[in-house]
Enzyme design. Sequence first.
Site, short mmCIF file in Angstrom:
data_model
loop_
_atom_site.label_atom_id
_atom_site.label_comp_id
_atom_site.label_asym_id
_atom_site.label_seq_id
_atom_site.Cartn_x
_atom_site.Cartn_y
_atom_site.Cartn_z
N GLY A 1 135.53 22.25 14.32
CA GLY A 1 136.22 20.87 14.06
C GLY A 1 134.75 19.97 13.82
O GLY A 1 133.81 20.23 14.36
N ARG B 1 135.30 11.30 15.77
CA ARG B 1 134.98 10.37 16.67
C ARG B 1 133.82 10.47 17.56
O ARG B 1 133.74 9.35 18.11
CB ARG B 1 136.50 10.24 17.41
CG ARG B 1 137.60 9.92 16.70
CD ARG B 1 138.74 9.83 17.57
NE ARG B 1 139.68 11.18 17.71
CZ ARG B 1 140.37 11.29 18.58
NH1 ARG B 1 140.85 10.46 19.29
NH2 ARG B 1 141.09 12.63 18.66
N GLY C 1 136.58 25.20 21.57
CA GLY C 1 135.42 25.05 22.12
C GLY C 1 135.13 23.61 22.67
O GLY C 1 133.94 23.27 23.25
N GLY D 1 152.96 18.28 22.39
CA GLY D 1 154.08 19.02 21.98
C GLY D 1 154.99 19.61 23.14
O GLY D 1 154.09 19.98 24.11
N ASN E 1 137.11 14.40 22.59
CA ASN E 1 137.23 13.86 21.26
C ASN E 1 136.36 12.83 20.97
O ASN E 1 136.39 12.11 20.02
CB ASN E 1 138.93 13.53 20.79
CG ASN E 1 139.40 14.95 20.67
OD1 ASN E 1 139.17 15.79 19.86
ND2 ASN E 1 140.48 15.15 21.52
N ASN F 1 89.71 17.83 30.97
CA ASN F 1 90.03 19.22 29.96
C ASN F 1 89.76 18.97 28.55
O ASN F 1 89.94 20.09 28.08
CB ASN F 1 91.34 19.73 30.70
CG ASN F 1 92.52 18.60 30.47
OD1 ASN F 1 92.40 17.33 30.29
ND2 ASN F 1 93.78 19.30 30.15
#
Length: 458
Positions: free
Chosen positions: A10, A14, A103, A141, A229, A387
Site C-alpha cells: 500500500g 493519508r 505490514g 465486515g 492509516n 584533534n
Amino acid sequence: MFLSIILAAGEGTRMKSKLPKVMHSICGKPLLSHVINVSKASGIDKNIVVVGHGGNIVREKIKENVQFVEQPVGEGVPYGTGFAVMQAKDYIEDNSCVVILYGDTPLITSDTLTKLIEFHKKGDYEGTVLSADFNDPAGYGRIIRDNAGNVTAIVEHKDASDEEKGIKEINSGIYCFNGKSLKLALENLDNNNAQNEYYITDAIKILNELGFTIGGYKIRDNEEIAGINSRIQLAEAEKIMRKRINNKHMINGITIINPDNTYIDSEVAIERDTIIYPGAIIEGNTRIGEDCIIGHNSRIVNCKIGDRVDIQMSTIIESKIDDDSHIGPYAYIRPNSEIGKNVKIGDFVEVKNSKVDDNSKASHLSYIGDAYVGKGVNIGCGTVFVNYDGKNKHKTIVQDNAFIGCNVNLIAPVEVEEGAYVAAGSTITDKVPKKSLSIARARQVNKGDWVEKKGLIK
C-alpha cells in the site's frame, strides 16, 4: 510448513509522506519489521512480503530474512487484498499452513498468531478468520456463523442487512488457510465489483460454497488488530507498544518512575534493579546492566552500559560505559567511545572516538576527541584535545596517572607519558616525558599603573 504472506504494497496516501506506509516506525522499528518479527516468533518458517509502492525502499531498509515479491502497480492493475496474495501463490505448497498478515498492523502478538494456528489445526478447518467483538462495528465486515459456530460468510458493512449490521463480531483481515485450499480459492477469485478489485475476503465464501469448513478465532484485545492509516493512528500505536515494552521491563524487575513519559525501543535489554527516571529515551540495540540509574531526560542510543552506572541528563550514542562510572549531567558521549570502570565524565564534557580507561576523570567543560586516556588520569576543567588540523584527525595519548591542568590545549598528534603533569593554561605540541612537569605558557608580566595611564579608571 508454516508460511506467512505479509501484504505491504500500500502507498498510504493519508500518511502524507514520501515513505511507504510500512516504513514508518514505532518504538524504533518500521511497522513491517514488527509484523515480521511477530510472525517469526510464532513459529512461522518462511515469510513472504508483498511490496508495491516504494518497494525498493522497503527492500533496502528491511533487514529481517524474508522473501520479497513484487505486486504490479499502475493504471489497469486490479489491486485488492486478493490480488496481493496472488503474487505469492508460487510459494504456497499444498501441505502448508498459510497465515495472511498486514505490514501496517504492528500490534498483533506472537501469542495471538500461535493460538490462531493452534485453533485452525485443532478444528481441522480449511480456513480460519481472526475476529473480534467491537461495540461500534460500523465500517467493518461482519462475521456470519452457523449454528455450529463455523463461519459461513463475511458481509461488508455497506452490503449488510439491518439484522447483519447488528452483529458485533468483525473481520480483522488476518486469516489462516491450508495451502491447497487457499490456492483453490485464489483460482476462483473474481473482480466483479464496483472497485474492480480482488478481495481475499471472497475466499471464505468460495471455500464455503465448495463445502469446506471455516473457523473463526476471536481475540480479546482489539488493539492487536488496529491498522495504521494516518500519523494520528501511528502515534496511538506507538503509545500502546511503548506501554507493552515498559510493562515487560517492570515485570522483569526494572523501576520506571513514570512509564507514560519513558521511551524504550523494542530491542532494548535492561537488567534488574535499574531505575529509569522520566523523560529517558533508550533506543536501538542498547544493553543496560544491573543497579543503574538512568536520570531524567537522558538519551542512550545503541550502547552497552555496565552495572551500577549513573547517567544524569546526558546523551550517549554508540558507545560503551563500564561498571561503576558516572556520566553527566549534560555530558555528550559520541560514537565509538569507550568509558572504563569507575570513570567520571562530568557536566558539559564531550567525548568522541576515544577510550577513557579505569579510574580517570574529566569532571567538567572539556573535549576529548580521538584519544586514549589511561588509568587514573585527571583531565582539568577546560581541557581541549585539539584533534583536527583542518584536513585530518590526529590522536592524543595520555598515559596512566598523568595530570592535565585546567585550560590546557593538547595539539594532536601528541603524547603525555605516564605520571607526567601539564601546568594549567599550557598549549602542548611535543611529547611530555614520564613524571615531568610541562609548562607551555608565556611568563606573567605585571605593568604598574597601566590602567591609570590608559585612562581606564571608572
